[in-house]
Design a protein around this motif. Structure first.
Motif, mmCIF file in Angstrom:
data_model
loop_
_atom_site.group_PDB
_atom_site.id
_atom_site.type_symbol
_atom_site.label_atom_id
_atom_site.label_comp_id
_atom_site.label_asym_id
_atom_site.label_seq_id
_atom_site.Cartn_x
_atom_site.Cartn_y
_atom_site.Cartn_z
ATOM 1 N N GLU A 1 0.838 -1.212 0.000
ATOM 2 C CA GLU A 1 0.000 0.000 0.000
ATOM 3 C C GLU A 1 0.867 1.255 0.000
ATOM 4 N N GLU B 1 0.656 3.688 -3.156
ATOM 5 C CA GLU B 1 0.218 5.042 -2.802
ATOM 6 C C GLU B 1 1.184 6.085 -3.380
ATOM 7 N N ARG C 1 -4.883 -3.288 -10.704
ATOM 8 C CA ARG C 1 -5.697 -4.177 -9.881
ATOM 9 C C ARG C 1 -4.787 -5.064 -9.057
ATOM 10 N N ASP D 1 -8.210 -6.965 -3.848
ATOM 11 C CA ASP D 1 -9.548 -6.434 -4.121
ATOM 12 C C ASP D 1 -9.535 -4.913 -4.241
ATOM 13 N N THR D 2 -8.378 -4.387 -4.613
ATOM 14 C CA THR D 2 -8.234 -2.937 -4.753
ATOM 15 C C THR D 2 -7.957 -2.589 -6.217
ATOM 16 N N THR E 1 -6.837 0.720 -8.460
ATOM 17 C CA THR E 1 -6.396 2.105 -8.464
ATOM 18 C C THR E 1 -6.583 2.619 -9.882
#
Length: 160
Positions: A53, A57, A68, A71-72, A74
């Motif tokens: 992350e 980020e 992907r 389950d995130t 961006t």
């Protein structure tokens, strides 16, 4: 006709990112302090950085396509300027051997950034070694065996 070679199921993919000499020196010193081989350290930083992350980020501002992971998702924006890596004349290569699965993850990240997997590996090495939160997590997860002096040495090396 019948002598096709079978590819090993655990065959590794060679990636040789070009990085600045100073970053290469830092990577080598980091590996030395950690008591690990450079190729293993570089592979570990890329593999964990690609799904961290903290790192996603930091680099998502360069995503030109969606990324992907688990389950995130961006969002990427095609109009973003392409990430350009300029490496000074004094540069070097690092050889990293990725398991196919890890290379596939690196390729997904490279696709989102719209750069090659090799360049993405260089970006990940640079960003992971310079990200304090990531490094604190990395040290606590993978380098717990190091004594206080070595941990301090790493913090000094990475200027964290």
């Amino acid at each position: 006709m019948g002598n096709r070679r079978i590819t090993r199921s655990d065959k590794k993919v060679d990636v040789k990112p070009t990085i600045s000499e100073s970053l290469k020196t830092t990577l080598y010193k980091f590996a030395e302090i950690s008591g690990e081989y450079v190729k293993d350290v570089a592979e570990g930083l890329c593999n964990t950085g690609a799904v961290s992350e903290f790192i996603v980020e930091e680099i998502r501002k360069w995503f030109r396509r969606d990324y992907r992971w688990k389950d995130t998702i961006t969002m990427g924006y095609p109009e973003r300027p392409k990430l350009r890596i300029t490496v000074q004349p004094n540069k070097g290569k690092v050889t990293i051997k990725f398991k196919q699965r890890d290379f596939d993850q690196l390729s997904v990240l490279a696709f989102a950034l719209d750069i090659t997997p090799t360049t993405t590996a260089a970006v990940l090495i640079r960003v992971t070694l310079g990200n304090k939160k990531f490094m604190q997590w990395y040290l606590s997860k993978y380098l717990r065996h190091l004594d206080e002096m070595k941990i301090r040495e790493i913090y000094r090396l990475l200027k964290l």
